[in-house]
Design an enzyme around this catalytic site. Structure first.
Site, PDB file in Angstrom:
ATOM      1  N   CYS A  42       0.848  -1.195   0.000  1.00 40.75           N
ATOM      2  CA  CYS A  42       0.000   0.000   0.000  1.00 40.75           C
ATOM      3  C   CYS A  42       0.887   1.250   0.000  1.00 40.75           C
ATOM      4  O   CYS A  42       2.005   1.230   0.500  1.00 40.75           O
ATOM      5  CB  CYS A  42      -0.900  -0.013   1.243  1.00 40.75           C
ATOM      6  SG  CYS A  42      -2.057   1.376   1.297  1.00 40.75           S
ATOM      7  N   ASP A  44       0.480   3.701   1.787  1.00 44.01           N
ATOM      8  CA  ASP A  44       0.442   4.257   3.151  1.00 44.01           C
ATOM      9  C   ASP A  44       1.855   4.521   3.685  1.00 44.01           C
ATOM     10  O   ASP A  44       2.716   3.632   3.639  1.00 44.01           O
ATOM     11  CB  ASP A  44      -0.291   3.252   4.057  1.00 44.01           C
ATOM     12  CG  ASP A  44      -0.677   3.866   5.389  1.00 44.01           C
ATOM     13  OD1 ASP A  44       0.223   4.341   6.112  1.00 44.01           O
ATOM     14  OD2 ASP A  44      -1.873   3.866   5.710  1.00 44.01           O
ATOM     15  N   ARG A  46       2.937   4.610   6.541  1.00 47.23           N
ATOM     16  CA  ARG A  46       3.313   3.870   7.759  1.00 47.23           C
ATOM     17  C   ARG A  46       3.809   2.449   7.462  1.00 47.23           C
ATOM     18  O   ARG A  46       4.089   1.687   8.387  1.00 47.23           O
ATOM     19  CB  ARG A  46       2.105   3.800   8.704  1.00 47.23           C
ATOM     20  CG  ARG A  46       1.621   5.166   9.143  1.00 47.23           C
ATOM     21  CD  ARG A  46       0.236   5.080   9.765  1.00 47.23           C
ATOM     22  NE  ARG A  46      -0.764   4.658   8.798  1.00 47.23           N
ATOM     23  CZ  ARG A  46      -2.053   4.448   9.084  1.00 47.23           C
ATOM     24  NH1 ARG A  46      -2.475   4.627  10.312  1.00 47.23           N
ATOM     25  NH2 ARG A  46      -2.897   4.068   8.154  1.00 47.23           N
ATOM     26  N   HIS A  98      -2.246  -4.153   4.972  1.00 50.50           N
ATOM     27  CA  HIS A  98      -2.003  -3.752   6.362  1.00 50.50           C
ATOM     28  C   HIS A  98      -3.307  -3.383   7.041  1.00 50.50           C
ATOM     29  O   HIS A  98      -4.215  -2.830   6.416  1.00 50.50           O
ATOM     30  CB  HIS A  98      -1.012  -2.581   6.431  1.00 50.50           C
ATOM     31  CG  HIS A  98      -1.551  -1.295   5.878  1.00 50.50           C
ATOM     32  ND1 HIS A  98      -2.037  -0.290   6.680  1.00 50.50           N
ATOM     33  CD2 HIS A  98      -1.735  -0.880   4.612  1.00 50.50           C
ATOM     34  CE1 HIS A  98      -2.464   0.704   5.915  1.00 50.50           C
ATOM     35  NE2 HIS A  98      -2.298   0.376   4.654  1.00 50.50           N
ATOM     36  N   CYS A 101      -5.986   0.066   7.010  1.00 51.70           N
ATOM     37  CA  CYS A 101      -5.749   0.607   5.673  1.00 51.70           C
ATOM     38  C   CYS A 101      -6.871   1.600   5.320  1.00 51.70           C
ATOM     39  O   CYS A 101      -8.051   1.236   5.298  1.00 51.70           O
ATOM     40  CB  CYS A 101      -5.718  -0.528   4.645  1.00 51.70           C
ATOM     41  SG  CYS A 101      -5.407   0.046   2.971  1.00 51.70           S
TER      42      CYS A 101
HETATM   43 ZN   LIG Z   1      -3.372   1.109   3.053  1.00 51.78          ZN
END
Ligand SMILES: [Zn+2]
Length: 214
Positions: A42, A44, A46, A98, A101
């Site tokens: 992803c 993302d 993090r 994850h 998400c």
């Molecule tokens: Zn995500």
């Protein structure tokens, strides 16, 4: 100091640190790469692929998008997959979702977010396919976590259903396809699914290749 400057300063310190440990750290990678893994994760912030897997430059070939989706008409991802499989000869494809998400959460709602609705629509399809299981959860957070897992598992299946992967299985007996999920609270990755070469989930997606056809 302008905020972005700290990134450039950190880069200098990082490069210096690597050279102190190993003087040829960058030279050894300058002309070639031979990563064993294709990572699809992803976008993302993090979930930094190299950090959470303890890998170094040269080890992971990386593609990231919102909610780590594998969509057959995504020319960007499919180009990455074909290059990774045919040219880099990677041995493992890892699709890593994850928990928490934002893409999956948005897809679970009825809210309209504009263009990204079209992207997240693929996750709504996963929800519909597993609606009975998902709606059996009374705890919304447990349902959310399960959809993250199911979405990742479905993307691994999508990958197995590409002619790129199937052709490579036939010719080279690789790559293995892995579905993992990363937990933001613990920093730990859990294995969800594994598809070995030739192990197609559903026969309707199996291509028959002839020498003349791509
Ligand atoms: Zn995500």
């Amino acid at each position: 100091m302008q905020e972005y400057r700290k990134l450039l300063l950190a880069n200098k310190a990082w490069a210096q640190e690597k050279l102190e440990i190993r003087p040829d750290y960058f030279l050894r990678l300058k002309d070639t790469q031979s990563p064993a893994y294709l990572w699809i994760g992803c976008s993302d912030s993090r979930v930094p692929a190299e950090d959470i897997t303890g890998t170094e430059p040269g080890e992971l070939f990386v593609h990231r998008n919102v909610a780590n989706l594998v969509i057959h008409t995504d020319i960007n991802l499919m180009s990455v997959v074909e290059y990774a499989v045919d040219v880099l000869e990677i041995r493992h494809v890892i699709i890593c979702g994850h928990y928490n998400c934002g893409g999956v959460k948005a897809a679970m709602s009825r809210k309209s977010y504009g263009l990204i609705n079209k992207w997240l629509r693929h996750i709504k399809d996963v929800y519909r396919n597993y609606s009975r299981e998902l709606e059996s959860f009374t705890d919304p957070d447990a349902r959310f976590r399960r959809l993250v897992e199911l979405n990742t598992i479905e993307q691994v299946r999508n990958m197995a259903e590409t002619s790129i992967i199937q052709k490579s299985w036939l010719k080279h007996g690789r790559p293995w396809l892995h579905g993992w999920v990363y937990d933001l609270y613990t920093g730990l990755i859990q294995e969800l699914t594994l598809i070995r070469p030739g192990d197609l989930p559903d026969d309707i997606y199996r291509y028959e290749f002839s020498p003349e056809l791509p």
